[in-house]
Design a protein around this motif. Structure first.
Motif, PDB file in Angstrom:
ATOM      1  N   LYS A 278      -2.777  -4.188   7.520  1.00  0.00           N
ATOM      2  CA  LYS A 278      -3.058  -4.895   6.277  1.00  0.00           C
ATOM      3  C   LYS A 278      -4.160  -4.174   5.494  1.00  0.00           C
ATOM      4  O   LYS A 278      -4.047  -3.979   4.286  1.00  0.00           O
ATOM      5  CB  LYS A 278      -3.487  -6.337   6.602  1.00  0.00           C
TER       6      LYS A 278
ATOM      7  N   LYS B 163      -3.802  -2.335   1.799  1.00  0.00           N
ATOM      8  CA  LYS B 163      -4.645  -2.650   0.634  1.00  0.00           C
ATOM      9  C   LYS B 163      -5.414  -1.433   0.149  1.00  0.00           C
ATOM     10  O   LYS B 163      -5.598  -1.230  -1.053  1.00  0.00           O
ATOM     11  CB  LYS B 163      -5.603  -3.801   0.979  1.00  0.00           C
TER      12      LYS B 163
ATOM     13  N   LYS C 108      -4.641   0.103  -3.649  1.00  0.00           N
ATOM     14  CA  LYS C 108      -5.746   0.151  -4.619  1.00  0.00           C
ATOM     15  C   LYS C 108      -5.926   1.549  -5.187  1.00  0.00           C
ATOM     16  O   LYS C 108      -6.283   1.723  -6.341  1.00  0.00           O
ATOM     17  CB  LYS C 108      -7.060  -0.256  -3.929  1.00  0.00           C
TER      18      LYS C 108
ATOM     19  N   GLU D 145      -2.588 -11.382  -0.761  1.00  0.00           N
ATOM     20  CA  GLU D 145      -3.224 -10.067  -0.825  1.00  0.00           C
ATOM     21  C   GLU D 145      -3.474  -9.637  -2.270  1.00  0.00           C
ATOM     22  O   GLU D 145      -4.541  -9.102  -2.574  1.00  0.00           O
ATOM     23  CB  GLU D 145      -2.359  -9.030  -0.093  1.00  0.00           C
ATOM     24  N   PHE D 146      -2.502  -9.884  -3.125  1.00  0.00           N
ATOM     25  CA  PHE D 146      -2.725  -9.556  -4.539  1.00  0.00           C
ATOM     26  C   PHE D 146      -3.909 -10.357  -5.088  1.00  0.00           C
ATOM     27  O   PHE D 146      -4.721  -9.846  -5.858  1.00  0.00           O
ATOM     28  CB  PHE D 146      -1.472  -9.843  -5.375  1.00  0.00           C
TER      29      PHE D 146
ATOM     30  N   GLU E 244      -6.473 -11.228  -3.614  1.00  0.00           N
ATOM     31  CA  GLU E 244      -7.727 -10.651  -3.136  1.00  0.00           C
ATOM     32  C   GLU E 244      -8.067  -9.350  -3.861  1.00  0.00           C
ATOM     33  O   GLU E 244      -9.196  -8.874  -3.799  1.00  0.00           O
ATOM     34  CB  GLU E 244      -7.637 -10.376  -1.617  1.00  0.00           C
ATOM     35  N   LEU E 245      -7.073  -8.773  -4.531  1.00  0.00           N
ATOM     36  CA  LEU E 245      -7.287  -7.472  -5.176  1.00  0.00           C
ATOM     37  C   LEU E 245      -7.667  -7.591  -6.649  1.00  0.00           C
ATOM     38  O   LEU E 245      -8.096  -6.615  -7.264  1.00  0.00           O
ATOM     39  CB  LEU E 245      -6.024  -6.607  -5.040  1.00  0.00           C
TER      40      LEU E 245
END
Lengths: 183, 120
Positions: free
Chosen positions: A124, A128, A132, B106-107, B109-110
């Motif tokens: 995970k 991420k 990013k 998750e998105f 959190e971004l």
């Protein structure tokens, strides 16, 4: 014509529900997905398992479309790769094979080994981290396909590179998707 | 502002961006061959909208499936929405689709936008 029967028996014994060999494009990807989806639907598979299989299939197929190395043997140029799906009582197996130039193996191998070394949370974090910082490559990839396959399947990625010639190996990848829902 | 209206296909999502009627929705499947090219008009539309946005915007994602190349572009869309005042993301997932729920988390959190999660 015994090879027809032999091929049939191999597919039966290996529990293969779909085999495609040839040129891979977005159009063939869509056709293969549609065929596999119909097959999985008609077997009455749970929708959550079906989605995971679909997920892994898409990434595997688009990897071939985007990254399979063109095989150049004298005058002959080919993009031929192979894609297979197997269904056993406890799991689906999504398998692919495509030519890869030997100089491209170390980078791919270290990426796969890195992914296999991570647990659920590690994957995970890696996902991420990549999303990013990545930009879409010229080939249209985000560099997330293998990470996603490992996350969705919950399994290690199995891979081998049997040698084809002095310049090429055949990149074989197997991803299992368990049919029992994981805890 | 002109309405952006794209019919869904087997590998691209249905998209409606309609400022006048307050409808902002991306739904269906997203696995286009060229995700950057596909989402370009969406990002351009949002850029224009950001300078003349409604007082509040509920931007709906109701995706059944998306590939990893699309996930990067979805993050780009969310980042473009981030600075618009009154923005809220409504993230739908099928009730037994934990992966889609987790993807939404998750998105969220971004980017710095409030997310509301709903099942369908």
């Amino acid at each position: 014509m015994n090879f027809i029967y032999d091929l049939h028996r191999t597919m039966m014994s290996q529990k293969l529900i779909l085999v495609y060999q040839g040129d891979f494009t977005q159009e063939t990807t869509k056709s293969i997905l549609a065929m596999a989806e119909r097959n999985i639907d008609s077997s009455g598979e749970e929708s959550s398992i079906k989605r995971k299989v679909f997920n892994v299939m898409v990434e595997a197929l688009q990897n071939i479309v985007k990254h399979s190395d063109e095989l150049v043997d004298g005058q002959i140029r080919s993009h031929a790769a192979i894609f297979l799906i197997g269904r056993e009582s406890n799991r689906y197996s999504i398998m692919s094979g495509n030519p890869i130039r030997k100089e491209n193996i170390p980078g791919l191998k270290s990426k796969l080994e890195q992914i296999n070394g991570l647990d659920r949370d590690g994957l995970k974090d890696l996902y991420k981290e990549i999303i990013k910082n990545t930009t879409i490559s010229d080939k249209g990839g985000a560099g997330l396909g293998f990470v996603d396959m490992a996350r969705k399947s919950g399994q290690k990625l199995e891979f081998e590179f049997p040698e084809m010639s002095s310049e090429y190996c055949f990149f074989c990848l197997t991803v299992h998707v368990p049919r029992e829902t994981a805890e | 502002m002109e309405i952006l209206n794209l019919e869904g296909t087997e590998d691209t999502p249905k998209i409606i961006l309609d400022k006048k009627n307050g409808i902002f929705e991306i739904s269906g499947r997203s696995l286009p061959e060229d995700s950057a090219e596909f989402y370009r008009p969406v990002l351009e539309w949002i850029e224009q909208y950001s300078s003349e946005a409604n007082a509040s915007t509920d931007f709906v994602f109701k995706l059944e499936y998306f590939n990893t190349a699309s996930s990067k572009l979805i993050l780009d869309v969310l980042s473009a929405l981030e600075d618009i005042k009154g923005m809220k993301i409504v993230w739908y997932f099928h009730e037994d689709d934990e992966d889609m729920e987790e993807a939404g988390q998750e998105f969220s959190e971004l980017v710095e936008i409030p997310f509301e999660f709903k099942t369908y």
